[in-house]
Design an enzyme around this catalytic site. Structure first.
Site, PDB file in Angstrom:
ATOM      1  N   LEU A   1      15.966  67.824  -5.887  1.00 38.84           N
ATOM      2  CA  LEU A   1      14.724  67.829  -5.117  1.00 38.84           C
ATOM      3  C   LEU A   1      15.064  67.639  -3.641  1.00 38.84           C
ATOM      4  O   LEU A   1      15.595  66.592  -3.251  1.00 38.84           O
ATOM      5  CB  LEU A   1      13.797  66.705  -5.584  1.00 38.84           C
ATOM      6  CG  LEU A   1      13.454  66.705  -7.083  1.00 38.84           C
ATOM      7  CD1 LEU A   1      12.532  65.529  -7.404  1.00 38.84           C
ATOM      8  CD2 LEU A   1      12.810  68.026  -7.496  1.00 38.84           C
TER       9      LEU A   1
ATOM     10  N   ALA B   1      12.898  69.173  -0.896  1.00 39.50           N
ATOM     11  CA  ALA B   1      11.886  69.887  -0.110  1.00 39.50           C
ATOM     12  C   ALA B   1      11.251  69.011   0.960  1.00 39.50           C
ATOM     13  O   ALA B   1      10.599  69.510   1.866  1.00 39.50           O
ATOM     14  CB  ALA B   1      10.804  70.437  -1.038  1.00 39.50           C
TER      15      ALA B   1
ATOM     16  N   ARG C   1      10.385  59.572   7.631  1.00 34.01           N
ATOM     17  CA  ARG C   1      10.924  58.312   8.138  1.00 34.01           C
ATOM     18  C   ARG C   1      12.217  58.488   8.933  1.00 34.01           C
ATOM     19  O   ARG C   1      12.668  57.578   9.613  1.00 34.01           O
ATOM     20  CB  ARG C   1      11.130  57.329   6.967  1.00 34.01           C
ATOM     21  CG  ARG C   1       9.829  56.850   6.351  1.00 34.01           C
ATOM     22  CD  ARG C   1      10.004  56.256   4.949  1.00 34.01           C
ATOM     23  NE  ARG C   1      10.105  57.274   3.897  1.00 34.01           N
ATOM     24  CZ  ARG C   1      10.211  57.003   2.594  1.00 34.01           C
ATOM     25  NH1 ARG C   1      10.248  55.741   2.184  1.00 34.01           N
ATOM     26  NH2 ARG C   1      10.290  57.980   1.712  1.00 34.01           N
TER      27      ARG C   1
ATOM     28  N   LYS D   1      15.536  66.078   6.144  1.00 29.00           N
ATOM     29  CA  LYS D   1      16.332  64.883   5.827  1.00 29.00           C
ATOM     30  C   LYS D   1      17.647  65.205   5.136  1.00 29.00           C
ATOM     31  O   LYS D   1      18.706  64.665   5.508  1.00 29.00           O
ATOM     32  CB  LYS D   1      15.515  63.926   4.944  1.00 29.00           C
ATOM     33  CG  LYS D   1      16.326  62.745   4.438  1.00 29.00           C
ATOM     34  CD  LYS D   1      15.470  61.657   3.857  1.00 29.00           C
ATOM     35  CE  LYS D   1      14.864  62.019   2.535  1.00 29.00           C
ATOM     36  NZ  LYS D   1      14.136  60.861   1.963  1.00 29.00           N
TER      37      LYS D   1
ATOM     38  N   GLN E   1       8.852  74.925  -2.613  1.00 24.17           N
ATOM     39  CA  GLN E   1       7.648  74.078  -2.673  1.00 24.17           C
ATOM     40  C   GLN E   1       6.958  74.194  -1.305  1.00 24.17           C
ATOM     41  O   GLN E   1       7.409  73.610  -0.317  1.00 24.17           O
ATOM     42  CB  GLN E   1       8.035  72.619  -2.957  1.00 24.17           C
ATOM     43  CG  GLN E   1       6.831  71.714  -3.139  1.00 24.17           C
ATOM     44  CD  GLN E   1       7.199  70.231  -3.142  1.00 24.17           C
ATOM     45  OE1 GLN E   1       8.231  69.836  -2.607  1.00 24.17           O
ATOM     46  NE2 GLN E   1       6.349  69.417  -3.748  1.00 24.17           N
TER      47      GLN E   1
ATOM     48  N   GLY F   1       4.620  65.818  -3.434  1.00 22.28           N
ATOM     49  CA  GLY F   1       5.201  64.745  -4.246  1.00 22.28           C
ATOM     50  C   GLY F   1       6.310  65.252  -5.151  1.00 22.28           C
ATOM     51  O   GLY F   1       6.485  66.468  -5.331  1.00 22.28           O
TER      52      GLY F   1
ATOM     53  N   GLU G   1       5.622  52.621  -7.852  1.00 23.53           N
ATOM     54  CA  GLU G   1       6.118  52.774  -6.480  1.00 23.53           C
ATOM     55  C   GLU G   1       5.808  51.515  -5.664  1.00 23.53           C
ATOM     56  O   GLU G   1       4.811  50.829  -5.916  1.00 23.53           O
ATOM     57  CB  GLU G   1       5.486  54.003  -5.821  1.00 23.53           C
ATOM     58  CG  GLU G   1       5.961  55.319  -6.415  1.00 23.53           C
ATOM     59  CD  GLU G   1       7.473  55.448  -6.376  1.00 23.53           C
ATOM     60  OE1 GLU G   1       8.046  55.514  -5.284  1.00 23.53           O
ATOM     61  OE2 GLU G   1       8.098  55.458  -7.458  1.00 23.53           O
TER      62      GLU G   1
ATOM     63  N   TYR H   1      40.649  82.715  35.193  1.00 22.10           N
ATOM     64  CA  TYR H   1      39.256  83.111  35.379  1.00 22.10           C
ATOM     65  C   TYR H   1      39.037  83.485  36.830  1.00 22.10           C
ATOM     66  O   TYR H   1      39.310  82.685  37.739  1.00 22.10           O
ATOM     67  CB  TYR H   1      38.362  81.922  34.985  1.00 22.10           C
ATOM     68  CG  TYR H   1      36.887  82.202  34.994  1.00 22.10           C
ATOM     69  CD1 TYR H   1      36.370  83.325  34.357  1.00 22.10           C
ATOM     70  CD2 TYR H   1      36.001  81.340  35.639  1.00 22.10           C
ATOM     71  CE1 TYR H   1      35.008  83.579  34.354  1.00 22.10           C
ATOM     72  CE2 TYR H   1      34.640  81.577  35.639  1.00 22.10           C
ATOM     73  CZ  TYR H   1      34.140  82.701  34.998  1.00 22.10           C
ATOM     74  OH  TYR H   1      32.790  82.936  34.996  1.00 22.10           O
TER      75      TYR H   1
ATOM     76  N   ALA I   1      59.177  76.174  42.349  1.00 18.44           N
ATOM     77  CA  ALA I   1      58.139  75.141  42.399  1.00 18.44           C
ATOM     78  C   ALA I   1      57.150  75.468  43.510  1.00 18.44           C
ATOM     79  O   ALA I   1      57.536  75.926  44.580  1.00 18.44           O
ATOM     80  CB  ALA I   1      58.771  73.781  42.627  1.00 18.44           C
TER      81      ALA I   1
HETATM   82  C1  UD1 Z   1      11.659  58.209  -4.850  1.00 17.89           C
HETATM   83  C2  UD1 Z   1      11.006  57.683  -6.143  1.00 17.89           C
HETATM   84  C3  UD1 Z   1      11.277  56.184  -6.244  1.00 17.89           C
HETATM   85  C4  UD1 Z   1      12.774  55.928  -6.227  1.00 17.89           C
HETATM   86  C5  UD1 Z   1      13.429  56.583  -4.994  1.00 17.89           C
HETATM   87  C6  UD1 Z   1      14.943  56.531  -5.142  1.00 17.89           C
HETATM   88  C7  UD1 Z   1       8.995  59.018  -6.560  1.00 17.89           C
HETATM   89  C8  UD1 Z   1       7.506  59.055  -6.493  1.00 17.89           C
HETATM   90  N1  UD1 Z   1       9.590  57.915  -6.110  1.00 17.89           N
HETATM   91  O1  UD1 Z   1      11.002  57.575  -3.764  1.00 17.89           O
HETATM   92  O2  UD1 Z   1      10.736  55.684  -7.459  1.00 17.89           O
HETATM   93  O3  UD1 Z   1      13.021  54.547  -6.228  1.00 17.89           O
HETATM   94  O4  UD1 Z   1      13.060  57.967  -4.869  1.00 17.89           O
HETATM   95  O5  UD1 Z   1      15.584  56.927  -3.965  1.00 17.89           O
HETATM   96  O6  UD1 Z   1       9.586  59.955  -7.032  1.00 17.89           O
HETATM   97  N2  UD1 Z   1      10.820  65.663  -2.363  1.00 17.89           N
HETATM   98  C9  UD1 Z   1      10.434  66.963  -2.548  1.00 17.89           C
HETATM   99  N3  UD1 Z   1       9.116  67.289  -2.492  1.00 17.89           N
HETATM  100  C10 UD1 Z   1       8.144  66.383  -2.257  1.00 17.89           C
HETATM  101  C11 UD1 Z   1       8.546  65.033  -2.078  1.00 17.89           C
HETATM  102  C12 UD1 Z   1       9.889  64.702  -2.142  1.00 17.89           C
HETATM  103  O7  UD1 Z   1      11.278  67.827  -2.769  1.00 17.89           O
HETATM  104  O8  UD1 Z   1       6.976  66.762  -2.236  1.00 17.89           O
HETATM  105  C13 UD1 Z   1      12.252  65.319  -2.412  1.00 17.89           C
HETATM  106  C14 UD1 Z   1      12.759  64.779  -1.100  1.00 17.89           C
HETATM  107  O9  UD1 Z   1      13.294  65.811  -0.299  1.00 17.89           O
HETATM  108  C15 UD1 Z   1      13.828  63.785  -1.535  1.00 17.89           C
HETATM  109  C16 UD1 Z   1      13.391  63.375  -2.934  1.00 17.89           C
HETATM  110  O10 UD1 Z   1      12.440  64.317  -3.357  1.00 17.89           O
HETATM  111  O11 UD1 Z   1      15.102  64.373  -1.607  1.00 17.89           O
HETATM  112  C17 UD1 Z   1      12.803  61.966  -2.956  1.00 17.89           C
HETATM  113  O12 UD1 Z   1      11.707  61.914  -2.072  1.00 17.89           O
HETATM  114  P1  UD1 Z   1      11.450  60.637  -1.171  1.00 17.89           P
HETATM  115  O13 UD1 Z   1      10.256  60.905  -0.324  1.00 17.89           O
HETATM  116  O14 UD1 Z   1      12.676  60.219  -0.511  1.00 17.89           O
HETATM  117  O15 UD1 Z   1      11.038  59.577  -2.293  1.00 17.89           O
HETATM  118  P2  UD1 Z   1      11.210  57.999  -2.217  1.00 17.89           P
HETATM  119  O16 UD1 Z   1      10.059  57.439  -1.467  1.00 17.89           O
HETATM  120  O17 UD1 Z   1      12.549  57.653  -1.756  1.00 17.89           O
HETATM  121 MG    MG Z   2      14.100  58.694  -0.943  1.00 18.73          MG
END
Ligand code: UD1
Ligand code: MG
Length: 461
Positions: free
Chosen positions: A8, A10, A15, A22, A72, A77, A154, A386, A422
């Protein structure tokens, strides 16, 4: 049973406060997503699907053709992100390993452990958890009285009793593909962030009587997720130490690991000695028995064996066996230094080829030049490459001797065995074996110093 993987990646990573997605932020010389991809591929999955979204083209381009991508469009999420892989898994009934692109320290051994437990138990889902002293920010793993996993909550949705739980969700899961996408489509977004949480699938599965397992990771450092730049720095430090430990175990001496920075992509041969304050970056390769540093930066370089480099910077260049570089040399892209070349203090080289045994011992600029075997470039020599419009080359033959403070105005050729006087400004080719000299003959005026003194004393009065 078959195993495939989904990464994942996307999210924008709000932050991080960055224009860059990221997962493209680098840890020890490689994007976070590349580290994750490598770990996944070492588990020998039959295919990997990368979910991209925010600046998806950039992310997809980086990882290349080794993965399929799913798009996506809106980052709604993690459950929604995984749902975008539905088409990619049409007709597939094996297992799916799901990892996040922001956990660059994950090792393939841990993924294999998770998969082994998932296969053994036959659960619909198995989640990788970890116990952290400070679980802030992570989803908490809520278990029942008998220790069975019930749900993941969460941080933003947790009540105080749940916040006190130190077992966290690492964001790594193994799922049976069968029924997964159907279950994902049932997840709702009625939570603090208004997002479709992948973590909600656990409670959903349990609620309908499917079994869910958990594996607790041995090393909590490995599962750290990077959400901001402070966490990026923490992860960088852990990975850097891992790289240095690997190098030391393979026979490289690192005098002070705390002040040594070596990318994951670097190779170093046995019995090479790395002094403090040294950076080795990119696709650099260093041979055996070298001495590197202190205070040296090497970027995308290939060094042979027995090369010494101190207090110097070398980028995109090749330096062969037995060369001596520095202190205070600056070797810019496109240089090739053949065996036993010496480049001394305050020398800058650029896009130049120095044949075996050449010496540029001090205070020179050699740019766009070919210098033949065994030639000596005297102190203060400058290639004037140059003219304000275009760059031109300088050719110096074998065993030539360029006198101190020579200006070589390119394009120009100094033949084999030739010498320049020289202080000469050489604008015309010097034939092999000849002397090229452009300065006036010296004349001495006897007694002139005393005469001047007398004159000055007189005008004082
Ligand atoms: C997520 C988990 C949390 C876990 C943590 C571990 C969820 C809801 N929460 O939180 O339980 O402790 O990871 O590091 O899953 N991403 C997408 N599409 C989206 C949202 C996120 O592809 O719509 C990807 C992000 O690019 C990232 C990953 O999913 O690589 C995690 O997303 P992030 O927003 O970092 O979730 P956390 O708040 O860290
Ligand atoms: Mg994360």
């Amino acid at each position: 049973m078959q195993l495939a993987a989904v990464i994942l990646a996307a999210g924008k990573g709000t932050r991080m406060k960055s224009g860059l997605p990221k997962v493209l932020h680098q840890v020890c010389g490689r994007a976070m997503v590349e580290h994750v991809l490598q770990a996944v591929q070492e588990v020998s999955v039959q295919k990997t699907v990368l979910v991209v979204g925010y600046q998806g083209d950039l992310v997809a381009e980086l990882v290349g053709d080794s993965v399929e991508t799913a798009y996506q469009a809106e980052q709604l999420g993690t459950a929604h992100a995984l749902l975008q892989c539905c088409d990619a898994f049409k007709g597939y009934d094996g297992d799916i390993l799901v990892v996040c692109g922001d956990t660059p320290l994950l090792r393939h051994q841990t993924l294999s452990q998770l998969y082994a437990e998932h296969s053994r138990s036959g659960s619909a889902a198995t989640v990788l958890t970890a116990v952290l002293a400070d679980p802030t920010g992570y989803g908490r793993v809520i278990r029942n009285a008998t220790g069975g996993i019930m749900k993941i909550v969460e941080q933003k949705d947790a009540v105080p009793a749940e916040l006190a739980v130190t077992e966290i969700n690492t964001g790594v899961y193994c799922f049976k593909a069968e029924g997964l996408f159907e279950a994902l489509s049932q997840i709702r977004s009625d939570n603090a962030q208004g997002e479709y949480y992948l973590t909600d699938i656990i409670e959903y599965y349990i609620g309908r009587g499917d079994s869910v397992g958990a594996v607790i990771a041995d090393d909590f450092a490995e599962v750290m997720g990077v959400n901001d730049r402070c966490q990026l720095a923490v992860v960088e430090k852990v990975l850097r130490r891992r790289i240095l430990d690997r190098l030391m175990m393979s026979g490289v001496t690192i005098m002070d690991p705390a002040s040594t920075f070596i990318d994951d992509t670097v190779d170093i041969g046995a019995d090479t000695f790395i002094y403090p304050f040294t950076f080795v970056e990119g696709k650099s390769k260093i041979g055996e028995n070298c001495r590197i540093g202190p205070s040296t930066r090497l970027v995308n370089v290939t060094l042979g064996c027995r090369v010494n480099v101190q207090n110097s910077v070398i980028t995109e260049s090749r330096v062969d066996d037995g060369c001596n570089i520095g202190p205070f040399a600056y070797i810019r892209p496109g240089c090739v230094l053949e065996k036993d070349v010496k480049v001394g203090d305050f020398v800058e080289l650029k896009n130049s080829h120095l044949d075996q045994g050449c010496k540029v011992p001090h205070l020179s600029y050699v740019g766009d030049a070919d210098v033949g075997r065994g030639s000596n470039i005297g102190c203060g020599t400058i290639t004037c490459n140059y003219d304000g419009v275009k760059k031109s080359r300088t050719w110096v033959g074998a065993y030539a001797f360029i006198g101190s403070n020579t200006n070589l105005v390119a394009p120009v050729v100094v033949g084999d065995g030739a010498i320049t006087g020289a202080g000469s400004t050489i604008t015309k080719d010097v034939p092999p074996g000849a002397l090229g000299i452009t300065r006036d003959k010296q004349k001495n005026i006897e007694g002139w110093a005393q005469k001047r003194k007398n004159h000055l004393a007189k005008t004082e009065e």
